[in-house]
Scaffold this active site. Sequence first.
Site, PDB file in Angstrom:
ATOM      1  CE  LYS A  83      -2.869  -1.267  -2.578  1.00  0.00           C
ATOM      2  NZ  LYS A  83      -1.524  -0.851  -2.121  1.00  0.00           N
TER       3      LYS A  83
HETATM    4  O1  G3P Z   1      -0.034   1.225   0.306  1.00  0.00           O
HETATM    5  C1  G3P Z   1      -0.634   2.445   0.280  1.00  0.00           C
HETATM    6  C2  G3P Z   1      -0.384   3.345   1.474  1.00  0.00           C
HETATM    7  O2  G3P Z   1      -0.122   2.596   2.613  1.00  0.00           O
HETATM    8  C3  G3P Z   1       0.543   4.479   1.214  1.00  0.00           C
HETATM    9  O3  G3P Z   1       0.971   5.140   2.375  1.00  0.00           O
HETATM   10  O4  G3P Z   1       2.439   6.735   3.542  1.00  0.00           O
HETATM   11  O5  G3P Z   1       2.334   6.750   1.020  1.00  0.00           O
HETATM   12  O6  G3P Z   1       0.426   7.593   2.383  1.00  0.00           O
HETATM   13  P1  G3P Z   1       1.590   6.628   2.315  1.00  0.00           P
END
Ligand code: G3P
Length: 217
Positions: A83
């Site tokens: 990633k």
């Molecule tokens: O993996 C990255 C993403 O899914 C993060 O989500 O909820 O931290 O915005 P969030």
Amino acid sequence: MKFFADTAEIADIKELAEAGLLDGVTTNPSLIHKSGRNFMEVTKEICALTDGPVSAEVVALDHGTMMKEAEVLRKIADNVCIKVPLTIDGLKTCKALTDDGTMVNVTLCFSANQALLAAKAGATFVSPFVGRHDDNGFDGMDLIRDIRLIYDNYAFETQILVASVRHATHVLESARIGADVATMPPAVIKSLVKHVLTDKGIDGFLADWAKTGQTIG
Ligand code: G3P
């Protein structure tokens, strides 16, 4: 649409795999921190729980160091997906790694133009963050619609991996639009099973079954 678990919690990943609801896993530095686990060790354990891609994120910002980190991470298992952030150095790293046959997830995508760049760099996956897009006064699902349109216009093979999924409606809309993957916190995946009429139906059937006085077996 494929379901990835957006977590580094082993117990949750196991449970989803047992229910046939796991096509892969995504992690990020925040999720590794939350798990309290060693990055390399937990990533290895996750890779053994699924045949699908497991995203492990580099933390360097320059291309040279990203490549060195990717070299370490891709040795963990064959299903590791590197990633990288959506920056010029991240895109250079993406191009070099995918040219070499390594899966790459280009993350932190917040515009359709950024997604176009990721596809041109040969990304296996692009991760548009719908929840964080919503948080900032935009419509995250409009972003997914635009990326789907652009990728279809030019037959790009990069898969749209909807990330920062917060609720069931994000999942439903992603599937309607034709996103390739949604990566979700395990709680969101489990929430999809809930329906008041399912619960009511079970209660009714069990009440009537009790009245028969029978058992199975
Ligand atoms: O993996 C990255 C993403 O899914 C993060 O989500 O909820 O931290 O915005 P969030």
